[in-house]
Design a protein around this motif. Structure first.
Motif, mmCIF file in Angstrom:
data_model
loop_
_atom_site.group_PDB
_atom_site.id
_atom_site.type_symbol
_atom_site.label_atom_id
_atom_site.label_comp_id
_atom_site.label_asym_id
_atom_site.label_seq_id
_atom_site.Cartn_x
_atom_site.Cartn_y
_atom_site.Cartn_z
ATOM 1 N N ASN A 54 53.816 2.966 4.426
ATOM 2 C CA ASN A 54 52.459 3.445 4.698
ATOM 3 C C ASN A 54 52.215 3.721 6.179
ATOM 4 N N GLU A 56 53.149 6.165 8.304
ATOM 5 C CA GLU A 56 52.718 7.523 8.665
ATOM 6 C C GLU A 56 51.247 7.729 8.298
ATOM 7 N N ARG A 57 50.858 7.270 7.122
ATOM 8 C CA ARG A 57 49.455 7.375 6.698
ATOM 9 C C ARG A 57 48.536 6.617 7.651
ATOM 10 N N TYR A 60 48.199 8.450 10.970
ATOM 11 C CA TYR A 60 47.388 9.654 10.800
ATOM 12 C C TYR A 60 45.900 9.292 10.687
ATOM 13 N N GLU A 61 45.583 8.322 9.838
ATOM 14 C CA GLU A 61 44.184 7.979 9.586
ATOM 15 C C GLU A 61 43.522 7.242 10.753
#
Length: 71
Positions: A54, A56-57, A60-61
């Motif tokens: 998780n 990368e998510r 990004y977020e």
């Protein structure tokens, strides 16, 4: 002719579940609420624990990270 014979180990598993050697051990919850099991790869950033899958998510977020391919 019907036989209701069950291997003793099958009976034990049905009564008590699999032995610890077969069960993953719960470790905690990551930033996104996903279960972390013992042996999972994790990353800690700013006090948050994130499953590596998780990451990368999360970047990004939370940090508006952009992922692209260099050309």
């Amino acid at each position: 002719m019907s036989f209701d014979i069950e291997h003793p180990m099958i009976g034990e598993i049905n009564r008590n579940g699999y032995p610890d050697m077969y069960q993953e051990k719960y470790w905690g919850i990551d930033y996104f609420g996903e279960e972390i099991m013992e042996g999972d790869d994790i990353v800690e950033i700013d006090g948050e624990t994130i499953l590596s899958e998780n990451l990368e998510r999360f970047l990004y977020e939370e940090y508006d990270a952009k992922f692209t391919t260099a050309e």
